[in-house]
Design a protein around this motif. Structure first.
Motif, short mmCIF file in Angstrom:
data_model
loop_
_atom_site.label_atom_id
_atom_site.label_comp_id
_atom_site.label_asym_id
_atom_site.label_seq_id
_atom_site.Cartn_x
_atom_site.Cartn_y
_atom_site.Cartn_z
N GLY A 28 0.83 -1.20 0.00
CA GLY A 28 0.00 0.00 0.00
C GLY A 28 0.86 1.25 0.00
N TRP A 29 1.90 1.26 0.81
CA TRP A 29 2.80 2.42 0.86
C TRP A 29 3.51 2.60 -0.47
CZ3 TRP A 29 8.21 2.84 0.63
CH2 TRP A 29 8.70 4.11 0.93
N LEU A 30 3.99 1.49 -1.07
CA LEU A 30 4.71 1.59 -2.34
C LEU A 30 3.83 2.11 -3.47
CD1 LEU A 30 6.89 -1.65 -2.41
CD2 LEU A 30 7.72 0.70 -2.39
N TYR A 31 2.56 1.72 -3.50
CA TYR A 31 1.71 2.07 -4.62
C TYR A 31 0.78 3.25 -4.38
CZ TYR A 31 3.34 -1.92 -7.21
OH TYR A 31 4.14 -2.79 -7.90
N LEU A 32 0.64 3.70 -3.14
CA LEU A 32 -0.33 4.77 -2.88
C LEU A 32 0.30 6.08 -2.42
CD1 LEU A 32 -3.09 2.64 -1.12
CD2 LEU A 32 -3.01 3.39 -3.49
N THR A 33 1.61 6.15 -2.31
CA THR A 33 2.25 7.39 -1.90
C THR A 33 3.27 7.83 -2.94
OG1 THR A 33 4.01 6.27 -0.67
CG2 THR A 33 2.00 6.79 0.55
N ASP A 34 3.54 9.13 -2.95
CA ASP A 34 4.55 9.66 -3.88
C ASP A 34 5.93 9.16 -3.51
OD1 ASP A 34 2.67 11.07 -5.32
OD2 ASP A 34 2.90 12.89 -4.11
N LYS A 35 6.23 9.11 -2.23
CA LYS A 35 7.52 8.61 -1.78
C LYS A 35 7.68 7.13 -2.18
CE LYS A 35 10.71 10.13 1.19
NZ LYS A 35 11.77 11.00 0.76
N GLY A 36 6.61 6.36 -2.11
CA GLY A 36 6.64 4.97 -2.52
C GLY A 36 6.92 4.82 -4.00
#
Length: 80
Positions: A28-36
């Motif tokens: 979720g972090w990798l695909y849903l955030t800009d930093k991810g």
């Protein structure tokens, strides 16, 4: 005969749930955030570089083509 009052061990179930939750959070972090997204691009470049280097090493060992020349060829095949 199985003892109906003996507690069953559910450790594997708890570990599986914990690993699944951690994997879900990470994806979720990798695909849903800009930093991810930035981190995914970095991972992609690192994996491609490693694959190119591994392929060049294998080509160097199995053929007469020197590694620098094989590396140039694998870099052309494995593009960013």
């Amino acid at each position: 005969m199985k003892n109906p009052f003996e507690k069953e061990d559910h450790t594997g179930l708890y570990v599986g749930i914990a690993i699944g939750a951690a994997a879900g959070i990470a994806l979720g972090w990798l695909y849903l955030t800009d930093k991810g997204a930035q981190y995914r691009r970095q991972i992609s470049r690192t994996v491609k570089e490693g694959a190119s280097d591994l392929a060049a090493t294998i080509i160097d060992k199995k053929t007469i083509i020197p590694k620098p020349l094989a590396k140039a060829g694998t870099d052309a095949v494995i593009k960013d």
